[in-house]
Structures are given as C-alpha cells and as structure tokens.
Write a protein that holds these residues in place. Sequence first.
Motif, PDB file in Angstrom:
ATOM      1  N   LEU A  19       0.831  -1.207   0.000  1.00 21.62           N
ATOM      2  CA  LEU A  19       0.000   0.000   0.000  1.00 21.62           C
ATOM      3  C   LEU A  19       0.864   1.255   0.000  1.00 21.62           C
ATOM      4  CD1 LEU A  19      -2.755  -1.210   2.473  1.00 21.62           C
ATOM      5  CD2 LEU A  19      -3.042  -0.790   0.014  1.00 21.62           C
ATOM      6  N   VAL A  20       1.945   1.212   0.737  1.00 19.99           N
ATOM      7  CA  VAL A  20       2.861   2.355   0.766  1.00 19.99           C
ATOM      8  C   VAL A  20       3.522   2.540  -0.606  1.00 19.99           C
ATOM      9  CG1 VAL A  20       5.007   3.249   1.779  1.00 19.99           C
ATOM     10  CG2 VAL A  20       3.222   2.276   3.249  1.00 19.99           C
ATOM     11  N   ARG A  21       3.881   1.446  -1.267  1.00 18.03           N
ATOM     12  CA  ARG A  21       4.446   1.551  -2.618  1.00 18.03           C
ATOM     13  C   ARG A  21       3.437   2.198  -3.575  1.00 18.03           C
ATOM     14  NH1 ARG A  21       6.687  -3.186  -0.960  1.00 18.03           N
ATOM     15  NH2 ARG A  21       5.129  -4.523  -1.953  1.00 18.03           N
ATOM     16  N   LEU A  22       2.154   1.856  -3.424  1.00 15.78           N
ATOM     17  CA  LEU A  22       1.126   2.485  -4.251  1.00 15.78           C
ATOM     18  C   LEU A  22       1.037   3.990  -3.983  1.00 15.78           C
ATOM     19  CD1 LEU A  22      -1.774  -0.126  -4.173  1.00 15.78           C
ATOM     20  CD2 LEU A  22      -0.420   0.576  -6.158  1.00 15.78           C
ATOM     21  N   LEU A  23       1.176   4.380  -2.710  1.00 12.95           N
ATOM     22  CA  LEU A  23       1.156   5.814  -2.388  1.00 12.95           C
ATOM     23  C   LEU A  23       2.310   6.544  -3.058  1.00 12.95           C
ATOM     24  CD1 LEU A  23       0.361   6.174   1.424  1.00 12.95           C
ATOM     25  CD2 LEU A  23      -1.045   6.872  -0.497  1.00 12.95           C
ATOM     26  N   ARG A  24       3.426   5.877  -3.191  1.00  8.70           N
ATOM     27  CA  ARG A  24       4.615   6.493  -3.786  1.00  8.70           C
ATOM     28  C   ARG A  24       4.638   6.391  -5.305  1.00  8.70           C
ATOM     29  NH1 ARG A  24       8.010   4.246   0.924  1.00  8.70           N
ATOM     30  NH2 ARG A  24       8.144   6.075   2.243  1.00  8.70           N
ATOM     31  N   SER A  25       3.720   5.642  -5.864  1.00  9.40           N
ATOM     32  CA  SER A  25       3.719   5.444  -7.313  1.00  9.40           C
ATOM     33  C   SER A  25       3.287   6.720  -8.022  1.00  9.40           C
ATOM     34  CB  SER A  25       2.788   4.292  -7.699  1.00  9.40           C
ATOM     35  OG  SER A  25       1.436   4.710  -7.630  1.00  9.40           O
ATOM     36  N   SER A  30      -4.268   5.540  -7.800  1.00 12.76           N
ATOM     37  CA  SER A  30      -4.134   4.511  -6.763  1.00 12.76           C
ATOM     38  C   SER A  30      -3.950   5.109  -5.372  1.00 12.76           C
ATOM     39  CB  SER A  30      -2.959   3.588  -7.082  1.00 12.76           C
ATOM     40  OG  SER A  30      -1.745   4.313  -7.056  1.00 12.76           O
ATOM     41  N   HIS A  31      -3.647   6.396  -5.288  1.00 15.28           N
ATOM     42  CA  HIS A  31      -3.376   7.019  -3.992  1.00 15.28           C
ATOM     43  C   HIS A  31      -4.606   7.013  -3.088  1.00 15.28           C
ATOM     44  CE1 HIS A  31       0.203   9.466  -5.817  1.00 15.28           C
ATOM     45  NE2 HIS A  31       0.355   8.167  -5.934  1.00 15.28           N
ATOM     46  N   GLU A  32      -5.777   7.305  -3.647  1.00 14.12           N
ATOM     47  CA  GLU A  32      -7.008   7.328  -2.845  1.00 14.12           C
ATOM     48  C   GLU A  32      -7.259   5.974  -2.200  1.00 14.12           C
ATOM     49  OE1 GLU A  32     -10.451   8.650  -5.006  1.00 14.12           O
ATOM     50  OE2 GLU A  32      -9.388  10.384  -5.808  1.00 14.12           O
ATOM     51  N   GLN A  33      -7.160   4.920  -3.007  1.00 17.38           N
ATOM     52  CA  GLN A  33      -7.446   3.579  -2.508  1.00 17.38           C
ATOM     53  C   GLN A  33      -6.416   3.132  -1.479  1.00 17.38           C
ATOM     54  OE1 GLN A  33     -10.285   1.999  -3.210  1.00 17.38           O
ATOM     55  NE2 GLN A  33     -10.829   3.792  -4.427  1.00 17.38           N
ATOM     56  N   LEU A  65      -0.649  14.270   1.386  1.00 15.74           N
ATOM     57  CA  LEU A  65      -1.485  15.405   1.799  1.00 15.74           C
ATOM     58  C   LEU A  65      -1.475  16.519   0.751  1.00 15.74           C
ATOM     59  CD1 LEU A  65      -0.566  15.565   5.582  1.00 15.74           C
ATOM     60  CD2 LEU A  65      -2.837  15.103   4.621  1.00 15.74           C
ATOM     61  N   PHE A  66      -0.452  16.551  -0.096  1.00 11.02           N
ATOM     62  CA  PHE A  66      -0.371  17.550  -1.154  1.00 11.02           C
ATOM     63  C   PHE A  66      -0.831  17.004  -2.499  1.00 11.02           C
ATOM     64  CE2 PHE A  66       2.826  19.750   1.603  1.00 11.02           C
ATOM     65  CZ  PHE A  66       2.099  20.912   1.755  1.00 11.02           C
ATOM     66  N   SER A  67      -1.544  15.897  -2.481  1.00  9.07           N
ATOM     67  CA  SER A  67      -2.022  15.289  -3.716  1.00  9.07           C
ATOM     68  C   SER A  67      -2.985  16.212  -4.443  1.00  9.07           C
ATOM     69  CB  SER A  67      -2.728  13.971  -3.388  1.00  9.07           C
ATOM     70  OG  SER A  67      -3.316  13.416  -4.545  1.00  9.07           O
ATOM     71  N   SER A  68      -3.004  16.075  -5.763  1.00  5.08           N
ATOM     72  CA  SER A  68      -3.972  16.851  -6.538  1.00  5.08           C
ATOM     73  C   SER A  68      -5.394  16.323  -6.325  1.00  5.08           C
ATOM     74  CB  SER A  68      -3.609  16.819  -8.024  1.00  5.08           C
ATOM     75  OG  SER A  68      -3.634  15.490  -8.499  1.00  5.08           O
ATOM     76  N   SER A  69      -5.492  15.124  -5.793  1.00  9.08           N
ATOM     77  CA  SER A  69      -6.801  14.547  -5.492  1.00  9.08           C
ATOM     78  C   SER A  69      -7.193  14.900  -4.061  1.00  9.08           C
ATOM     79  CB  SER A  69      -6.755  13.024  -5.645  1.00  9.08           C
ATOM     80  OG  SER A  69      -7.852  12.424  -4.997  1.00  9.08           O
ATOM     81  N   GLN A  70      -8.272  15.622  -3.925  1.00  9.30           N
ATOM     82  CA  GLN A  70      -8.769  16.014  -2.604  1.00  9.30           C
ATOM     83  C   GLN A  70      -9.078  14.773  -1.760  1.00  9.30           C
ATOM     84  OE1 GLN A  70      -9.061  19.394  -1.981  1.00  9.30           O
ATOM     85  NE2 GLN A  70      -9.611  19.042   0.106  1.00  9.30           N
ATOM     86  N   THR A  71      -9.665  13.758  -2.376  1.00  9.75           N
ATOM     87  CA  THR A  71     -10.015  12.540  -1.643  1.00  9.75           C
ATOM     88  C   THR A  71      -8.769  11.816  -1.153  1.00  9.75           C
ATOM     89  OG1 THR A  71     -12.034  12.323  -2.948  1.00  9.75           O
ATOM     90  CG2 THR A  71     -11.296  10.363  -1.765  1.00  9.75           C
ATOM     91  N   ALA A  72      -7.734  11.742  -1.983  1.00 15.23           N
ATOM     92  CA  ALA A  72      -6.485  11.101  -1.562  1.00 15.23           C
ATOM     93  C   ALA A  72      -5.879  11.848  -0.376  1.00 15.23           C
ATOM     94  CB  ALA A  72      -5.491  11.037  -2.717  1.00 15.23           C
TER      95      ALA A  72
END
Length: 146
Positions: A19-25, A30-33, A65-72
């Motif tokens: 899951l952490v690797r997905l956050l860094r991808s 995939s960041h939201e999920q 926290l700085f993602s362009s996706s508000q939900t992420a």
Amino acid sequence: MCAADDSGKTQYTAAVGGLVRLLRSEQESSHEQAAGALRSICVSSPQNKLELNRVNGIGALVTTLFSSSQTAAEQAGAALANACANCMANQIAARHAGAITVLVQVLTRGDSENLVACCVCAIRNLCTNCVEHQEELSRRNGLVPL
C-alpha cells in the motif's frame, strides 16, 4: 473491510508495504485507494501502525497530503491520524517527516471541511502526550488556524 470492523485487521500487516508503494507510485488514481486502506487497517491495530512506520509509510502519507486529489489527501490525513493515535513511535516518525509543518500548511490553504477535519485529528494525535510536538505546533503558528 470497514473501519468499524476490527476483526482480522492484523492479518493485513503484510499488505502495508504494498500500500505504501502504491502511495509512492506515479499513478495518482491509486493514492485514494491505498491511503483509504491504510486509514482503515491502522484504526486499532498496533501491529499495522508499527509496520507502517517500519516501511517508512508515514512520510508517504505526509507527501500525499499535497495530492492533486482532494479525496487522496483526505484519506492520507485520516490515515496519519489513525497511525499516530496512541503510538508514540509513529508520532515521532511523523514529526521527522515534517507532518506538523505540512498539516499546518494544509489548514491554512482553506481546503475542504473534510480535509481540514482530518488534519485537525492528525494534529491532535501527533501532539497528544508529547510536549515537544506541541511546542513544534506552536512554533509553526499551527494554533492560529485552529
């Protein structure tokens, strides 16, 4: 698995690294999920919280926290709050990852109410029983937006 269902959460410890690797991808979709899953499995599992720290996932949540996706960003804020609740090791890791500064920046940007609420919870859990973190929050003028 929902956040209210604590049964079996420790069986997901092995998934934390993925899951952490997905956050860094680079795939922001995939960041939201991934952040949402971390939010859920860190609610009341000390093992999952410590595994998140072991794989350097705290920093990945702070970056999200700085993602362009508000939900992420909302999911990352909630996951950070859950990971730091009653876990001094994660509170310390979050501070070293610059979480206090980032959370204060997010609060002052004027984002959605949900993101602000998640960030306030994260700040609360970061500062609980830790005078050093409370002082850092004060130095960053974090009390002003609250």
